[in-house]
Design a protein around this motif. Structure first.
Motif, mmCIF file in Angstrom:
data_model
loop_
_atom_site.group_PDB
_atom_site.id
_atom_site.type_symbol
_atom_site.label_atom_id
_atom_site.label_comp_id
_atom_site.label_asym_id
_atom_site.label_seq_id
_atom_site.Cartn_x
_atom_site.Cartn_y
_atom_site.Cartn_z
ATOM 1 N N ARG A 8 -1.531 -21.120 87.391
ATOM 2 C CA ARG A 8 -2.400 -22.184 86.893
ATOM 3 C C ARG A 8 -2.268 -23.397 87.812
ATOM 4 N N SER A 9 -3.382 -23.994 88.121
ATOM 5 C CA SER A 9 -3.405 -25.122 89.039
ATOM 6 C C SER A 9 -2.918 -26.390 88.348
ATOM 7 N N THR A 10 -2.142 -27.174 89.078
ATOM 8 C CA THR A 10 -1.757 -28.488 88.574
ATOM 9 C C THR A 10 -2.624 -29.576 89.194
ATOM 10 N N GLU A 11 -3.342 -29.212 90.236
ATOM 11 C CA GLU A 11 -4.194 -30.186 90.924
ATOM 12 C C GLU A 11 -5.625 -30.163 90.393
ATOM 13 N N ARG A 13 -6.968 -29.270 87.382
ATOM 14 C CA ARG A 13 -6.809 -28.953 85.964
ATOM 15 C C ARG A 13 -7.731 -29.821 85.129
ATOM 16 N N GLY A 17 -5.843 -25.329 83.542
ATOM 17 C CA GLY A 17 -5.608 -25.044 84.946
ATOM 18 C C GLY A 17 -5.934 -23.622 85.359
ATOM 19 N N GLY A 21 -6.672 -22.402 89.117
ATOM 20 C CA GLY A 21 -5.787 -21.403 89.705
ATOM 21 C C GLY A 21 -6.550 -20.218 90.271
ATOM 22 N N TRP A 55 -4.318 -18.349 80.073
ATOM 23 C CA TRP A 55 -3.600 -19.614 79.916
ATOM 24 C C TRP A 55 -2.156 -19.358 79.478
ATOM 25 N N GLU A 60 2.625 -21.710 85.454
ATOM 26 C CA GLU A 60 2.114 -22.949 86.027
ATOM 27 C C GLU A 60 2.558 -23.051 87.478
ATOM 28 N N PRO A 63 4.057 -28.495 91.161
ATOM 29 C CA PRO A 63 3.359 -29.775 90.953
ATOM 30 C C PRO A 63 2.583 -30.187 92.196
ATOM 31 N N ALA A 64 1.462 -30.833 91.964
ATOM 32 C CA ALA A 64 0.638 -31.306 93.076
ATOM 33 C C ALA A 64 1.370 -32.420 93.801
#
Length: 78
Positions: A8-11, A13, A17, A21, A55, A60, A63-64
């Motif tokens: 899952r993307s943290t950037e 989102r 996310g 992702g 999800w 996750e 972190p970005a």
């Protein structure tokens, strides 16, 4: 070849996310992935179930990176 993982993307989102992702993993635009999910949600309820499942199952991502800041402000003179 780089070690690609589906996370899952943290950037990119909005909610969980998941779309971000998938977009990062496939190299497609995140807006295109979100559009497909929204249209799929209106056409079949299973799309929402798949999103919720992803999800929960997808880990996750890291972190970005913090946004780059400009030069430090000059100290006050005086």
């Amino acid at each position: 070849m780089a070690d690609k993982r589906l996370v899952r993307s943290t950037e990119h989102r909005w909610i969980g996310g998941v779309c971000g992702g998938v977009a990062e993993y496939t190299g497609l635009d995140v807006t295109l992935i979100r559009l497909v999910v929204v249209i799929g949600a209106f056409l079949a309820a299973t799309t929402l179930l798949i999103y919720l499942f992803a999800w929960v199952v997808m880990p996750e991502g890291p972190p970005a990176a913090p946004p780059a800041s400009g030069p430090a402000p000059a100290p006050p003179s005086g």
